[in-house]
Motif scaffolding. Structure first.
Motif, short mmCIF file in Angstrom:
data_model
loop_
_atom_site.label_atom_id
_atom_site.label_comp_id
_atom_site.label_asym_id
_atom_site.label_seq_id
_atom_site.Cartn_x
_atom_site.Cartn_y
_atom_site.Cartn_z
N SER A 143 3.99 5.87 -5.32
CA SER A 143 4.08 5.99 -6.78
C SER A 143 2.94 6.85 -7.32
O SER A 143 3.12 7.61 -8.28
N GLY A 144 1.77 6.78 -6.71
CA GLY A 144 0.66 7.63 -7.11
C GLY A 144 0.93 9.10 -6.82
O GLY A 144 0.66 9.97 -7.66
N ILE A 145 1.48 9.38 -5.65
CA ILE A 145 1.83 10.76 -5.30
C ILE A 145 2.92 11.29 -6.24
O ILE A 145 2.85 12.43 -6.70
N TYR A 146 3.91 10.45 -6.54
CA TYR A 146 4.98 10.86 -7.45
C TYR A 146 4.42 11.22 -8.81
O TYR A 146 4.79 12.23 -9.41
N LEU A 147 3.48 10.41 -9.32
CA LEU A 147 2.86 10.69 -10.62
C LEU A 147 2.04 11.98 -10.56
O LEU A 147 2.12 12.83 -11.45
N LEU A 148 1.26 12.16 -9.51
CA LEU A 148 0.43 13.36 -9.39
C LEU A 148 1.26 14.64 -9.25
O LEU A 148 0.93 15.67 -9.85
N GLY A 205 4.16 14.27 -12.57
CA GLY A 205 3.75 13.89 -13.92
C GLY A 205 4.63 12.83 -14.53
O GLY A 205 4.66 12.65 -15.74
N ARG A 206 5.38 12.12 -13.70
CA ARG A 206 6.30 11.09 -14.17
C ARG A 206 6.00 9.76 -13.49
O ARG A 206 5.54 9.72 -12.35
N ILE A 207 6.32 8.69 -14.18
CA ILE A 207 6.18 7.35 -13.63
C ILE A 207 7.32 7.07 -12.66
O ILE A 207 8.47 7.41 -12.94
N ALA A 208 7.03 6.43 -11.56
CA ALA A 208 8.04 6.12 -10.54
C ALA A 208 8.73 4.80 -10.86
O ALA A 208 8.83 3.92 -10.03
N GLY A 259 0.82 -1.21 0.00
CA GLY A 259 0.00 0.00 0.00
C GLY A 259 0.85 1.26 0.00
O GLY A 259 0.54 2.22 -0.70
N LEU A 260 1.93 1.25 0.77
CA LEU A 260 2.83 2.42 0.81
C LEU A 260 3.53 2.63 -0.53
O LEU A 260 3.71 3.77 -0.97
N ILE A 314 3.82 -1.77 -11.10
CA ILE A 314 3.05 -0.90 -10.22
C ILE A 314 2.38 0.21 -11.01
O ILE A 314 1.16 0.36 -11.00
N CYS A 315 3.18 0.97 -11.72
CA CYS A 315 2.65 2.15 -12.42
C CYS A 315 1.94 1.79 -13.72
O CYS A 315 0.88 2.34 -14.02
#
Length: 146
Positions: free
Chosen positions: A20-25, A28-31, A14-15, A111-112
């Motif tokens: 990875s979701g926060i990094y994308l938001l 604007g890049r994939i983690a 979950g973490l 993941i992403c």
């Protein structure tokens, strides 16, 4: 492993998904680790200074997290590493080759990519998971463990 519990795996997964979701938001890049490290090594195109700083901070966090765990817990590095060093080095080189061949790494695709319903990432994830299953079968069960 003796300390494995489904709860810790669920929390960890979950973490990773949240990060990875926060990094994308926010960026604007994939983690994907291979893309982030590749950018640091000069394969990321024309990065700005802030993009380089973000990549460096990400990699430092990847290294600092496990080091903090080793310092803060009774777990020792020798209890985590169960394979001989030549096997670990060969495995690392094969992962690097596979990352180049697959145009991304497990984090980027698994993941992403899957969370964005990417068909290419689905094929990549099935491929590397299948290869991992076969590797464990051969090394741990058919030839007596390396």
């Amino acid at each position: 492993m003796e300390n494995f519990t489904p709860v810790s795996a669920l929390i960890g997964g979950g973490l990773i998904g949240l990060a990875s979701g926060i990094y994308l938001l926010l960026n604007g890049r994939i983690a994907g680790i291979s893309g982030i490290v590749g950018g640091l090594l000069g394969r990321g195109g024309n990065d700005t200074g802030s993009a380089t700083f973000e990549r460096l901070a990400f990699v430092i966090g990847l290294i600092a997290g496990p080091l903090f765990l080793l310092i803060a817990s009774p777990i020792t590095a020798t209890s985590l590493v169960t394979s001989p060093m030549p096997i670990i080095v060969i495995g690392g080189l094969l992962v690097g080759f596979g990352t180049t061949l697959g145009s991304g790494c497990t984090s980027g695709h698994g993941i992403c990519g899957l969370s964005r319903f990417s068909t290419r990432s689905l094929v990549a994830t099935v491929s590397f998971m299948g290869a991992g299953f076969v590797t464990v079968l051969v090394t741990r069960h058919l030839i007596g463990g390396l």
